[in-house]
Write a protein that holds these residues in place. Structure first.
Motif, short mmCIF file in Angstrom:
data_model
loop_
_atom_site.label_atom_id
_atom_site.label_comp_id
_atom_site.label_asym_id
_atom_site.label_seq_id
_atom_site.Cartn_x
_atom_site.Cartn_y
_atom_site.Cartn_z
N LYS A 1 0.83 -1.20 0.00
CA LYS A 1 0.00 0.00 0.00
C LYS A 1 0.87 1.25 0.00
N ALA A 2 1.91 1.27 0.82
CA ALA A 2 2.79 2.45 0.91
C ALA A 2 3.54 2.66 -0.40
N ARG B 1 2.54 1.76 -3.45
CA ARG B 1 1.60 2.26 -4.45
C ARG B 1 1.35 3.76 -4.25
N GLU B 2 1.13 4.15 -2.99
CA GLU B 2 0.86 5.56 -2.70
C GLU B 2 2.06 6.43 -3.04
N PHE B 3 3.26 5.94 -2.75
CA PHE B 3 4.47 6.70 -3.05
C PHE B 3 4.60 6.94 -4.56
N GLU C 1 2.22 6.76 -6.92
CA GLU C 1 1.11 7.48 -7.54
C GLU C 1 1.08 8.97 -7.18
N ARG C 2 1.77 9.37 -6.14
CA ARG C 2 1.79 10.81 -5.82
C ARG C 2 2.97 11.52 -6.49
N ARG C 3 3.81 10.79 -7.18
CA ARG C 3 4.94 11.39 -7.88
C ARG C 3 4.49 12.05 -9.18
N ALA D 1 4.81 9.58 -12.08
CA ALA D 1 4.24 8.27 -11.77
C ALA D 1 4.08 7.40 -13.01
#
Length: 212
Positions: free
Chosen positions: A30-31, A33-35, A37-39, A42
């Motif tokens: 989860k972490a 994916r979040e890292f 996708e916020r780039r 991405a």
């Protein structure tokens, strides 16, 4: 070595290795994916990861075709390639890479979780193979009568070979993502420390003016 430790070494790569649970990996998946996708980049990061997986899966398919044509191949490599094909056929490339990034994160963050390099190869192979039902069986628990899923284990040399291939081909790109996350976390910690220094410095200077 007693029978219990011999079986553990056969399944997990070391007589004292405790199997890595999928619930241990999920927070890291989860972490990660979040890292990503916020780039701002991405799309490029996903494209690189997906391309790495695509090339790996294509290589595995090539090895299988050689075997099925009747030409001699390395037994354990071919068996590992069948696992790669099975997982690739049933999963999105992003999900596969996230599973392996999560493993890389645990491996970097808590290396003592693995009793040896061989044990680490076995563990990455096992959590990878859990991504397809082809490698999972079901039985009934003798204690409560409830269904229980279990991993169908191939020969130990097949597990080790699969782990070797993943470490050699895929793990470098996974580790690159994890190290970027760690750098970002360290930079954030430094920003917070600097903010505290500024705030506390200003408070102590301002305190002389209270009550004037």
């Amino acid at each position: 070595m007693c029978e219990k430790h011999r079986r553990t070494a056969h399944r997990h790569g070391h007589p004292e290795q405790v199997g890595l649970k999928l619930r241990e990996l999920r927070p890291y998946e989860k972490a990660a994916r979040e890292f990503i996708e916020r780039r701002d980049d991405a799309a490029r990061v996903w494209a690189v990861l997906e391309e790495n997986w695509r090339r790996f899966a294509e290589w595995a398919d090539g090895e299988i075709k050689i075997r099925e044509s009747g030409k001699p191949t390395h037994r354990y490599t071919t068996q590992a390639c069948y696992s790669i094909r099975a997982v690739s056929d049933e999963n999105d490339a992003r999900d596969i890479m996230l599973r392996l990034i999560a493993f890389a994160w645990v491996w970097l963050e808590d290396p003592r979780r693995f009793r040896s390099d061989r044990a680490a190869r076995f563990q990455v192979a096992r959590v990878f193979r859990r991504m397809t039902d082809q490698h999972v069986g079901q039985s009934v628990s003798p204690t409560d009568g409830k269904p229980k899923r279990y991993c169908k284990d191939p020969p130990a040399k097949t597990l080790e070979r699969l782990g070797e291939l993943i470490f050699k081909v895929i793990m470098p790109s996974c580790l690159s993502v994890v190290r970027k996350v760690q750098r970002e976390e360290e930079e954030e910690k430094e920003r917070v420390k600097e903010m505290h220094r500024v705030i506390h410095g200003e408070s102590s200077k301002g305190g002389h003016h209270v009550g004037t």
